[in-house]
Design an enzyme around this catalytic site. Structure first.
Site, PDB file in Angstrom:
ATOM      1  N   LYS A  49      -7.835  -0.900  -9.264  1.00 58.84           N
ATOM      2  CA  LYS A  49      -8.642  -1.678  -8.418  1.00 58.84           C
ATOM      3  C   LYS A  49      -9.907  -0.877  -7.819  1.00 58.84           C
ATOM      4  O   LYS A  49      -9.677   0.449  -7.535  1.00 58.84           O
ATOM      5  CB  LYS A  49      -7.648  -1.890  -7.349  1.00 58.84           C
ATOM      6  CG  LYS A  49      -8.220  -2.534  -5.941  1.00 58.84           C
ATOM      7  CD  LYS A  49      -7.338  -2.734  -4.800  1.00 58.84           C
ATOM      8  CE  LYS A  49      -7.748  -3.366  -3.540  1.00 58.84           C
ATOM      9  NZ  LYS A  49      -8.063  -2.255  -2.720  1.00 58.84           N
ATOM     10  N   TYR A  94      -2.433   5.608  -4.136  1.00 58.96           N
ATOM     11  CA  TYR A  94      -3.067   6.520  -4.071  1.00 58.96           C
ATOM     12  C   TYR A  94      -2.489   7.925  -4.566  1.00 58.96           C
ATOM     13  O   TYR A  94      -1.717   8.166  -4.326  1.00 58.96           O
ATOM     14  CB  TYR A  94      -3.622   7.096  -2.499  1.00 58.96           C
ATOM     15  CG  TYR A  94      -4.751   5.815  -1.903  1.00 58.96           C
ATOM     16  CD1 TYR A  94      -5.604   5.503  -2.679  1.00 58.96           C
ATOM     17  CD2 TYR A  94      -3.928   5.067  -0.550  1.00 58.96           C
ATOM     18  CE1 TYR A  94      -6.525   4.542  -1.703  1.00 58.96           C
ATOM     19  CE2 TYR A  94      -4.875   4.317   0.080  1.00 58.96           C
ATOM     20  CZ  TYR A  94      -6.098   3.896  -0.594  1.00 58.96           C
ATOM     21  OH  TYR A  94      -7.112   3.173  -0.072  1.00 58.96           O
ATOM     22  N   SER A 150       0.817  -1.361  -0.046  1.00 57.03           N
ATOM     23  CA  SER A 150      -0.049   0.131  -0.035  1.00 57.03           C
ATOM     24  C   SER A 150       0.838   1.106   0.053  1.00 57.03           C
ATOM     25  O   SER A 150       1.785   1.194   0.570  1.00 57.03           O
ATOM     26  CB  SER A 150      -0.730   0.094   1.127  1.00 57.03           C
ATOM     27  OG  SER A 150      -1.634   1.341   1.279  1.00 57.03           O
ATOM     28  N   THR A 167      -6.014   2.455  -7.056  1.00 61.90           N
ATOM     29  CA  THR A 167      -7.149   2.249  -6.517  1.00 61.90           C
ATOM     30  C   THR A 167      -7.894   3.428  -6.783  1.00 61.90           C
ATOM     31  O   THR A 167      -7.705   4.679  -6.604  1.00 61.90           O
ATOM     32  CB  THR A 167      -6.873   2.341  -4.857  1.00 61.90           C
ATOM     33  OG1 THR A 167      -6.196   1.166  -4.668  1.00 61.90           O
ATOM     34  CG2 THR A 167      -8.272   2.089  -4.184  1.00 61.90           C
TER      35      THR A 167
HETATM   36  C1  FNR Z   1      -7.854  -1.824   2.984  1.00 56.79           C
HETATM   37  N1  FNR Z   1      -7.823  -1.725   1.550  1.00 56.79           N
HETATM   38  C2  FNR Z   1      -7.018  -1.090   0.854  1.00 56.79           C
HETATM   39  N2  FNR Z   1      -6.900  -0.917  -0.447  1.00 56.79           N
HETATM   40  C3  FNR Z   1      -6.221  -0.129  -1.061  1.00 56.79           C
HETATM   41  O1  FNR Z   1      -6.145  -0.121  -2.171  1.00 56.79           O
HETATM   42  N3  FNR Z   1      -5.302   0.737  -0.248  1.00 56.79           N
HETATM   43  C4  FNR Z   1      -5.142   0.662   1.256  1.00 56.79           C
HETATM   44  O2  FNR Z   1      -4.383   1.166   1.779  1.00 56.79           O
HETATM   45  C5  FNR Z   1      -6.097  -0.125   1.522  1.00 56.79           C
HETATM   46  N4  FNR Z   1      -6.016  -0.181   3.233  1.00 56.79           N
HETATM   47  C6  FNR Z   1      -6.665  -1.285   3.663  1.00 56.79           C
HETATM   48  C7  FNR Z   1      -6.588  -1.322   5.284  1.00 56.79           C
HETATM   49  C8  FNR Z   1      -7.651  -2.240   5.848  1.00 56.79           C
HETATM   50  C9  FNR Z   1      -7.201  -2.400   7.325  1.00 56.79           C
HETATM   51  C10 FNR Z   1      -8.414  -3.163   4.965  1.00 56.79           C
HETATM   52  C11 FNR Z   1      -9.081  -4.001   5.641  1.00 56.79           C
HETATM   53  C12 FNR Z   1      -8.411  -3.022   3.811  1.00 56.79           C
HETATM   54  C13 FNR Z   1      -8.980  -2.584   0.921  1.00 56.79           C
HETATM   55  C14 FNR Z   1      -8.127  -3.965   0.376  1.00 56.79           C
HETATM   56  O3  FNR Z   1      -7.366  -3.830  -0.495  1.00 56.79           O
HETATM   57  C15 FNR Z   1      -9.141  -5.144  -0.080  1.00 56.79           C
HETATM   58  O4  FNR Z   1      -9.972  -4.476  -1.252  1.00 56.79           O
HETATM   59  C16 FNR Z   1     -10.192  -5.674   1.105  1.00 56.79           C
HETATM   60  O5  FNR Z   1      -9.769  -5.625   2.160  1.00 56.79           O
HETATM   61  C17 FNR Z   1     -10.667  -7.017   0.603  1.00 56.79           C
HETATM   62  O6  FNR Z   1     -11.533  -7.311   1.236  1.00 56.79           O
HETATM   63  P1  FNR Z   1     -11.425  -8.538   2.657  1.00 56.79           P
HETATM   64  O7  FNR Z   1     -10.532  -9.732   2.007  1.00 56.79           O
HETATM   65  O8  FNR Z   1     -10.849  -7.913   3.727  1.00 56.79           O
HETATM   66  O9  FNR Z   1     -12.872  -8.920   2.923  1.00 56.79           O
END
Ligand code: FNR
Length: 362
Positions: free
Chosen positions: A236, A143, A120, A169
């Site tokens: 994404k 981002y 990330s 994203t």
């Molecule tokens: C995320 N997700 C996420 N996505 C992204 O593009 N950049 C990010 O920094 C983050 N940070 C993040 C932190 C936390 C704590 C979570 C739970 C999720 C989203 C992540 O990439 C993904 O799309 C989801 O977590 C997928 O769903 P599940 O497997 O957690 O149900």
């Protein structure tokens, strides 16, 4: 539970969690409350968070029988990388909140087992250090900040550090509202920082950094980014067929169907339910991946049957990390991989090419 349990005092995991759900329970015991809440939460009423899980139950499997499954191989080729199984690690912010080794542990576990970690923008270890921690293939999640110079710099750093793809994203022009975080006044604890943004003035300020994301980001910027990426670019956070088609027309190398694990727009369609429409729109021209709610090997099988080239897992990785660092992440990945291989055997699929649409009903 006290909000600042030192990691050394965390309870050890019980020896052998058999499922992702068991690991989640152990993680809940191990984590300070605010960290557990931050990892677990969905936006607002958490309708989409729940829908992501429910969708998997709605697609029954129709296993094939009397197929020779003496050897089942879950390996695949994805964007030029050879992966041992079709389960990648989704980009997730602030992994040192889960364990002092943070992203380094996750990277080592992913590399050790032969899969991709998506790092990330909001990592708590600098992207160069994550790259140096382990040799495996890895991608960088981006981002886009209002300050385009910062974005340009991140892209150049990721390329220089050997990241094989960029993941833009697109479902977070503004931050979804997670009620527990608001109530907890969620902030990074002292000592943790957004290591990739050092010097930007945003390092420790969760809500402040999110406010610097550029809400004016649009399709023209995708062209700009593709121009400077120098590596394959994936998007994404797509759930619509028309957006997927437009992204492919703009030259992306892959589409990730995702609603950010239910953390952004509440009420958004479940990721698995959005998948078939996106797969149809993309028509095999680039790989389609999906994340959101994957907790069992059979979930992976269903997503692949509905046309995904691979899945990403989010929270389960953080749970493994919280419970036992690198070994905990390795345990989550191993559990899911072994469940997938067993499911492939039981469904009559010796390799991923045999995982076709007719395996699921609905
Ligand atoms: C995320 N997700 C996420 N996505 C992204 O593009 N950049 C990010 O920094 C983050 N940070 C993040 C932190 C936390 C704590 C979570 C739970 C999720 C989203 C992540 O990439 C993904 O799309 C989801 O977590 C997928 O769903 P599940 O497997 O957690 O149900």
């Amino acid at each position: 539970m006290p909000s600042s349990t030192p990691s050394s005092a965390r309870p050890r995991p019980e020896p052998g969690a058999l499922t992702v759900a068991e690991l989640a329970r152990a993680a809940r015991r191990a984590l300070p409350r605010a960290a557990w809440d931050y990892f677990r939460a969905g936006a607002d009423g958490e309708v989409t968070l729940a829908a992501n899980r429910r969708a998997f139950a709605r697609w029954p499997l129709y296993p094939r029988v009397l197929v020779d499954v003496a050897r089942c191989d879950p390996g695949l080729e994805l964007l030029g990388a050879r992966l041992a199984f079709p389960i990648l690690i989704a980009p997730m912010a602030y992994q040192k909140l889960a364990h002092p080794d943070g992203e380094l542990a996750t990277a080592r576990a992913a590399a050790g087992l032969g899969t991709v970690m998506v790092v990330s923008t909001l990592a708590t270890v600098a992207l160069e250090e994550v790259a140096a921690a382990a040799p495996g293939p890895r991608w960088f999640q981006l981002y886009v900040h209002r300050d385009r110079g910062l974005t340009r710099e991140l892209v150049a750093r990721a390329r220089a550090a050997g990241y094989g793809a960029l993941v833009l994203t697109v479902d977070a022009p503004v931050l979804g509202r997670r009620l527990a975080d608001v109530r907890n006044g969620f902030a990074l604890p002292p000592g943790l920082a957004m290591a990739n943004l050092a010097g930007s003035g945003t390092e420790g300020d969760h809500f402040g950094d999110a406010a610097r994301h550029d809400p004016s980001l649009n399709w023209r910027d995708l062209d700009w980014l593709r121009g400077i990426a120098g590596v394959p670019l994936l998007v994404k956070g797509i759930v619509r067929a028309d957006d997927a088609a437009r992204a492919v027309a703009a030259g992306v190398a892959g589409v990730i169907v995702s609603n950010h694990g239910g953390r952004q727009l509440d009420g958004t369609v479940a990721a698995l339910d959005a998948l078939p429409g996106v797969v149809a729109a993309v028509g095999g021209s680039v790989p389609v991946l999906v994340d959101g709610g994957v907790r069992w090997g059979t979930d992976v099988l269903k997503a692949l049957a509905l046309g995904a080239a691979a899945v990403l897992v989010g929270r389960p990785v953080l749970w493994g990390l919280a419970v036992d660092g690198e070994a905990g992440v390795a345990r989550v990945l191993t559990l899911l991989r072994d469940e997938l291989v067993r499911a492939m055997a039981l469904a009559g699929c010796p390799e991923l090419a045999a995982v076709t649409r007719d395996l699921v009903g609905g």
